[in-house]
Enzyme design. Structure first.
Site, PDB file in Angstrom:
ATOM      1  N   THR A  76     -20.116 -18.230 -11.438  1.00  0.00           N
ATOM      2  CA  THR A  76     -20.458 -17.086 -12.784  1.00  0.00           C
ATOM      3  C   THR A  76     -19.757 -15.800 -12.420  1.00  0.00           C
ATOM      4  O   THR A  76     -18.626 -15.389 -12.990  1.00  0.00           O
ATOM      5  CB  THR A  76     -21.643 -16.835 -13.031  1.00  0.00           C
ATOM      6  OG1 THR A  76     -22.333 -17.877 -13.700  1.00  0.00           O
ATOM      7  CG2 THR A  76     -21.959 -15.790 -14.243  1.00  0.00           C
ATOM      8  N   ASN A 155     -16.847 -28.813 -19.207  1.00  0.00           N
ATOM      9  CA  ASN A 155     -18.201 -28.834 -18.348  1.00  0.00           C
ATOM     10  C   ASN A 155     -19.104 -29.192 -19.849  1.00  0.00           C
ATOM     11  O   ASN A 155     -20.277 -30.147 -19.056  1.00  0.00           O
ATOM     12  CB  ASN A 155     -18.869 -26.942 -17.907  1.00  0.00           C
ATOM     13  CG  ASN A 155     -19.875 -26.315 -19.473  1.00  0.00           C
ATOM     14  OD1 ASN A 155     -17.803 -25.388 -19.358  1.00  0.00           O
ATOM     15  ND2 ASN A 155     -20.542 -26.616 -19.686  1.00  0.00           N
ATOM     16  N   GLN A 183     -16.120 -27.525 -11.957  1.00  0.00           N
ATOM     17  CA  GLN A 183     -17.064 -29.232 -12.011  1.00  0.00           C
ATOM     18  C   GLN A 183     -15.360 -29.789 -11.604  1.00  0.00           C
ATOM     19  O   GLN A 183     -15.506 -30.702 -11.607  1.00  0.00           O
ATOM     20  CB  GLN A 183     -16.716 -29.209 -13.991  1.00  0.00           C
ATOM     21  CG  GLN A 183     -17.944 -28.572 -13.989  1.00  0.00           C
ATOM     22  CD  GLN A 183     -19.370 -29.236 -14.489  1.00  0.00           C
ATOM     23  OE1 GLN A 183     -19.384 -30.114 -13.369  1.00  0.00           O
ATOM     24  NE2 GLN A 183     -20.425 -28.611 -15.043  1.00  0.00           N
ATOM     25  N   HIS A 205     -23.473 -25.646  -6.153  1.00  0.00           N
ATOM     26  CA  HIS A 205     -24.416 -26.710  -6.054  1.00  0.00           C
ATOM     27  C   HIS A 205     -24.352 -27.860  -7.472  1.00  0.00           C
ATOM     28  O   HIS A 205     -24.958 -28.464  -7.633  1.00  0.00           O
ATOM     29  CB  HIS A 205     -25.740 -26.367  -7.380  1.00  0.00           C
ATOM     30  CG  HIS A 205     -25.642 -25.264  -8.845  1.00  0.00           C
ATOM     31  ND1 HIS A 205     -25.691 -25.508  -9.729  1.00  0.00           N
ATOM     32  CD2 HIS A 205     -23.874 -24.220  -9.061  1.00  0.00           C
ATOM     33  CE1 HIS A 205     -25.176 -25.136 -10.935  1.00  0.00           C
ATOM     34  NE2 HIS A 205     -24.155 -24.351 -10.200  1.00  0.00           N
ATOM     35  N   THR A 243     -24.442  -8.157   2.256  1.00  0.00           N
ATOM     36  CA  THR A 243     -24.901  -9.326   3.363  1.00  0.00           C
ATOM     37  C   THR A 243     -24.666 -10.271   3.041  1.00  0.00           C
ATOM     38  O   THR A 243     -25.027 -11.225   2.287  1.00  0.00           O
ATOM     39  CB  THR A 243     -26.266  -8.450   4.159  1.00  0.00           C
ATOM     40  OG1 THR A 243     -26.895  -7.603   4.303  1.00  0.00           O
ATOM     41  CG2 THR A 243     -26.784  -9.919   5.047  1.00  0.00           C
ATOM     42  N   CYS A 328     -26.206 -24.094 -19.861  1.00  0.00           N
ATOM     43  CA  CYS A 328     -26.563 -22.312 -19.737  1.00  0.00           C
ATOM     44  C   CYS A 328     -26.790 -22.319 -21.907  1.00  0.00           C
ATOM     45  O   CYS A 328     -27.111 -20.964 -22.012  1.00  0.00           O
ATOM     46  CB  CYS A 328     -25.262 -21.579 -19.304  1.00  0.00           C
ATOM     47  SG  CYS A 328     -24.745 -21.414 -17.542  1.00  0.00           S
TER      48      CYS A 328
END
Length: 389
Positions: A76, A155, A183, A205, A243, A328
């Site tokens: 995203t 997706n 995907q 993920h 960071t 989503c």
């Protein structure tokens, strides 16, 4: 098996591969893995080395250089940085952009926001298979067009776009081409050294890596750049300061390495599962395949029946973990905007179920899922008033 949860929502997220979990756990034993990778002391240099190693692993999977990668929090953020960043960077040349209404919300919502900021967006509608017409794309481009964004693998439907051909058209017109590849990375071969893609978004993920880390590829060529969305510090060439999450990045790198080593085996496994599932449901009356055919990723099967209410069907499928649309959009009662764009009626879109398979999926799970799907449809049809009459 009826009491066991069966996870068939791998398009939404995947479990950690054991090798990824081991790589991340091992950081607890390495001095310096907790340090800020921006620091110049020994611990900071150690952390930076771990990040560099991960960049090399991901770059090897994508066929690009490590220094062409920017770490983000996920696809995203990568989509937002690529689209909004490139549009603003090139707006002095023109403010016309091109995309499709079947893109992920992380893409469509950015374009809607840019429209409110004075950009002109052309929305290319797909054909009945879900693919974009190359002729329509060619005709949509103008002198002031600066960016095209089209995803690689959808997706919701698994439809695969011909990103190489799209990219060639964009290159001929000096238009930047962004690809949402969340995907497809690690599942479909990608070689950015030879493919005319300028910006590519991905996330860990979806390929058995950790949540919370993604990457954006920015091609090292003239005119290809993005304006940052956040500010503070000079990390990552100030394009995406902050960071770095070293353990997550290490996990992403290891996931990419594993994916590269088994991409062909994974595809063969998914294709076998899809065919086994389909062989047990293909004769269901009124069944519609959303985005199937030769241009389909085998890990996703989206099917509809127009006379069965989607939420009732979903409840009837338990203990299966499946989706009625993209992850989503799972909390929305609205029919899938992707399926509506393919010409499905509200009833057909609401009656859709997305089954997505993964490495851990077994043949027995697929057979159980197919039989449960068939049985649930038959039960709901028997209960329907018009059928009972």
């Amino acid at each position: 098996m009826t009491d066991k949860m069966i996870y068939l929502d791998y398009a939404a997220s995947t479990p950690l591969d054991p090798a990824v979990a081991d790589a991340m756990a091992s950081l607890a034993e390495i001095d310096g893995s907790y340090a800020n990778a921006s620091s110049n002391h020994a611990a900071g240099r150690r952390a930076r080395a771990l990040v560099d190693d991960a960049a090399g692993q991901l770059a090897a999977l994508l066929g690009c250089r490590p220094d062409e990668l920017i770490w983000t929090s996920g696809a995203t953020e990568s989509d937002n940085l690529a689209i909004a960043g490139a549009a603003r960077y090139r707006q002095d040349r023109g403010k016309h952009l091109v995309t499709m209404p079947t893109e992920h919300k992380a893409v469509t919502d950015v374009f809607h926001a840019l429209e409110k900021q004075g950009f002109d967006v052309t929305w290319l509608h797909p054909d009945e298979t879900g693919r974009v017409s190359l002729d329509a794309l060619q005709q949509a481009l103008r002198d002031e067009t600066q960016l095209v964004s089209i995803m690689h693998v959808n997706n919701e439907t698994g439809v695969i776009q011909d990103v190489a051909a799209i990219g060639e058209i964009c290159r001929r017109h000096d238009v930047l081409f962004h690809v949402d590849a969340a995907q497809s990375v690690g599942k479909v071969p990608i070689d950015l050294a030879s493919m005319p893609i300028d910006l590519l978004s991905t996330t860990a993920h979806k390929i058995y890596g950790p949540n919370g880390v993604g990457a954006l590829y920015i091609a090292d060529r003239p005119g290809c750049h993005v304006e940052p969305l956040i500010f503070g510090g000079g990390q990552q060439r100030s394009i995406r300061p902050g960071t770095l999450a070293v353990p997550l990045i290490v996990g992403f790198g290891r996931a990419a390495e594993v994916a590269a080593s088994r991409i062909d085996a994974d595809r063969a496994h998914l294709l076998s599962l899809r065919e086994r599932f389909w062989s047990r449901v293909a004769d269901i009356d009124g069944l519609i395949v959303n985005g199937g055919g030769e241009h389909a990723f085998p890990g996703i099967l989206n099917i509809s029946v127009g006379d069965v209410e989607g939420e009732s069907l979903l409840l009837g499928l338990e203990p299966l973990c499946v989706a009625t649309g993209s992850a989503c959009n799972s909390t929305s009662a609205e029919p899938s905007y992707v399926l509506r764009a393919l010409g499905r009626s509200d009833a057909e879109a609401q009656g859709s179920i997305r089954f997505s398979f993964g490495r851990p999926t077994t043949e027995a799970e697929v057979e159980f899922a197919a039989d449960r799907y068939r049985g649930s449809i038959e039960r709901l049809r028997r209960m329907a008033p018009e059928r009972a009459a």
